[in-house]
Every structure is written in C-alpha cells, then in structure tokens.
Design a protein around this motif. Structure first.
Motif, PDB file in Angstrom:
ATOM      1  N   LYS A 381      41.013  29.219  40.417  1.00 30.68           N
ATOM      2  CA  LYS A 381      40.942  30.121  41.406  1.00 30.68           C
ATOM      3  C   LYS A 381      41.351  31.419  41.052  1.00 30.68           C
ATOM      4  N   ILE A 385      37.486  34.721  41.552  1.00 27.51           N
ATOM      5  CA  ILE A 385      38.677  35.869  41.918  1.00 27.51           C
ATOM      6  C   ILE A 385      37.738  37.151  41.776  1.00 27.51           C
ATOM      7  N   ILE A 393      35.824  33.987  47.306  1.00 22.85           N
ATOM      8  CA  ILE A 393      37.161  33.296  47.206  1.00 22.85           C
ATOM      9  C   ILE A 393      36.656  31.847  46.911  1.00 22.85           C
TER      10      ILE A 393
END
Length: 414
Positions: A381, A385, A393
């Motif tokens: 993740k 980003i 996101i």
C-alpha cells in the motif's frame, strides 16, 4: 606535601564523580532489570492473544524474541525485537518474524514498569510502524505482561523447531488443508472498446497475463481452474461468473481480477465496470457493482478475493481500511469471506498501473508459505501511495452484502 595530598584527594574524588555521572547517564538508579521471561495478554482486532517475550537488557538497550498465540491455539507467530528505555518509558520494536502463520504484523510497543507485591509488571499499548510488514498506522491494542523468570531463554531454536515440528499443527494443518482445496481464478482484462466514446487502454491484458504467471508459478493456481477473458463483452463476463457458480465448491478459494474502465454514477451512487461492448450513451451494457456483488454471493467459494484495477473501484467496499471490521475474527481461516483489494477510492487511476506493479512484486518476493490478503495489501500500500503520479490510495475491505462472515483469503505458496 599537604597541598599535594589534597590535590590527589581532589582528583580522586573528581574521578569518582565523573564515573558516577557516567553510570547515572547510562543506567539511572530507577531503571529496573527487565532481563527475563515475560508472559501476558495483548488485545488485537481479532481478539485476545497470549504473549511470551524473552527480554535481554544491556544498560538502556533491549533485545530478544517473543511469540503470540490466540486463546484457541490455532494461530501464532514468533518474532525478534530491539528496544530501549528513555524517560521511564520502555520501547520495544518488533524487527522480523521467526515464523508466522497468521495476520501478524510488526509493531512498536510502549510500556510502563510497575512492581507490586514483589511482582514485576509491564503494561502499555502496541501500534503501527512504517516498515515492511509493519502494522498499519492507527491500528493498536493494549498489552500487559508479568515477569515469570529472571533469566531469559536466549535461544530461538525451540521457537523455530516448534514452527516446523509435526506436533505444531498451527501452520502445518492450514497448509495441508489448503493443499487439498482448489484455487480458481477469473482474470478479466479490457483495453479495446467497440464504441468510439470510450478511450482504449494499453495495459489491462498484459497486467492480467503477468498476474496469472505469478499465481501459477508461485502459488496454488493452474490453467485448468483459470478463466482468462480478454476484451470480453458484458455477456461473456456474466458467463464467466455463471461458470464459476456451477463449478466452485464451498471449500474452494476464488480470486477475481478486473482491469479496465470503471465509472461512478453520482445520482445512483453506483459504480460500474465497462465491458468491451459498453458505450457512454447507455448503461445497458455496463456491469454494476450490485450485479457483481450478487454473483460473488452466489458463487459458493470458501474465500473470494476481488482485485480491481479500475477507476472508482473503491465503490465496491463497505470498509476501506484493513482491520476496520469491528467483528472479532477469532475463527479467521474457517469463516467465509468476500473481500476486495482496489487500486483506488472513488477517483480515477492511471492506465500505467503502479498498483499492479507493486502487488505483483510483493507476491513474487513473498517467501512465507501462507500469505493472507490483508498481509499482501499491507506490504504494498505505502509503495503505491509514494509512487503514484496521481496520488492514488489503494483500499482493502469487505464487499458489502456479499456473504462475508469475517474470514480471509489465503495465498498458498508452492
């Protein structure tokens, strides 16, 4: 002579004072001896876990290893840690896993020391840390421990042997069970559209093929149980869902991947996939999130994981963060699940997918025999980003009203 004697006495006293100052700086008198074996409990999003830590103290620095196990003794992980003492606060940072067969993540723990009736206690909270495999920011829980031995067990050999032993059924039994189940996949890549009012894409089919190569080479997927759809129409996608509904059993694992255009209708508060025969002039050939949700509920897989790399794909999710479900998932691997990993929220995402690049990279780099969907998500993740030109996101959560009961999709490495 008297002056010399006094000078020598003065220098000796000064040396003693300097020594005392150094000792006071390195190990204040109020700092306890934490070396030893500690046991206690920790609260997690999945319920209460037992904690066993072996702490080695050297001045103000700490090191050691530990283990957590749930109350049912069906899930455990072991780890190493480092730490320090500063301003009466004990900080322990988990650095790596010795083994893991759970959703465990590396946390940072802040503790306070108390001694009551000659019993030594540590209490405080654990939280996230921005490292690979670290718990996500915002995730936390209480932890309490009590010293049970003054000498720590310095060897991790027993912990490692327990993880590999046939007598330890925690990870082995789950691996054996997954080896006896089937992994199905429906991979959809749409980049060429019939209508002139929908722009073509360049990556979806290659992305779907790359994902299949990783899943088939390193995990429990094969060609026989994989449906690959390149530029399918709405009817062909529906046929794919119907084929899975006829074939997949209640003990099987199902992964569905979609890469293509996505649209969000603000008035209807509804998201859609755009099949190759779709047009922006009419929704008749669009595939709504509600239809997708209905098929996911109808397919009797034990665990279903939907991965979507499309604009507005976050509209499928009821929850948009790991651990946001308030249910205690003590029977994590036994309960059915319907969850999704999406490339973004209710926003557009780029054609050249940073999302899939890091998802596949972390699947390829994973060395653990068991990898949960939420562990996979947590592993990439931050990279998405940090490297997305559009600030996308990625999201992870439950597909609402689809039959999720709190379980988890597990990747089984070959």
């Amino acid at each position: 002579m008297l002056f010399a004697t006094n000078l020598n006495t003065f220098m000796a006293m000064k040396a003693i004072m300097i020594c005392l100052l150094v000792l006071s700086h390195s190990l204040p008198a109020q700092v306890p001896n934490l070396s030893g074996s500690w046991s206690g409990t920790s609260g997690t999003p999945f319920g209460t876990y037992l904690v066993f830590d072996e702490i080695i103290q050297n001045g103000l620095t700490l090191s050691g290893h530990g283990k957590i196990i749930n109350l049912q003794q069906t899930d455990s992980s072991a780890y190493t840690f480092e730490g320090y003492i500063k301003n009466d606060v004990i900080v322990i940072v988990h650095t790596s896993f010795i083994y893991k067969s759970s959703l465990a993540c590396l946390s940072k723990v802040k503790l306070n020391y108390t001694k009551i009736d000659n019993m030594e206690h540590l209490s405080g909270k654990w939280g996230g840390q921005m490292v690979k495999g670290g718990c996500l920011p915002g995730v936390s829980g209480k932890i309490e421990m009590q010293k049970v031995k003054s000498q720590p067990n310095l060897s991790t050999a027993n912990v490692e042997l327990q993880a590999m032993s046939n007598n330890d059924h925690i990870g082995q039994s789950l691996s054996n069970r997954l080896k006896n189940t089937k992994y199905y996949a429906l991979l959809i890549g749409i980049e060429d559209y019939v209508a002139d009012d929908i722009a073509s894409l360049h990556q979806p089919i290659d992305d779907a093929n790359t994902l299949y190569q990783t899943l088939s080479k390193q995990y429990g997927f094969n060609e026989q149980n994989t449906i690959s759809l390149q530029n399918p129409s709405r009817a062909e996608i529906i046929q794919g869902f119907e084929a899975l509904a006829r074939t997949v059993s209640s003990e099987d694992q199902l992964l569905i991947f979609y890469a293509g255009h996505g649209v969000w209708d603000e008035k209807l508060t509804q998201g859609y996939w755009l099949p190759s025969d779709a047009t922006m002039k009419s929704k008749s050939q669009w595939l709504s999130n509600s239809t997708i949700r209905d098929y996911l509920q109808a397919i009797e897989a034990k665990h279903t994981l939907l991965i979507t790399d499309a604009c507005f794909s976050g509209g499928l999710l009821k929850e948009r963060a790991v651990y946001s479900n308030s249910k205690a998932m003590l029977e994590l691997y036994k309960l059915p699940s319907r969850k999704a990993i999406t490339s973004g929220t209710l926003t557009t995402v780029p054609d050249n997918s940073v999302f899939l690049k890091y998802l596949i990279k972390n699947l390829e780099n994973n060395q653990a025999p068991l990898l949960s969907a939420s562990e996979l998500f947590a592993s990439f993740k931050i990279a998405v980003i940090n490297n997305s030109p559009s600030g996308q996101i990625p999201q992870f959560g439950v597909i609402s009203q689809s039959g999720d009961e709190g379980g988890e999709f597990i990747f089984l490495r070959r």
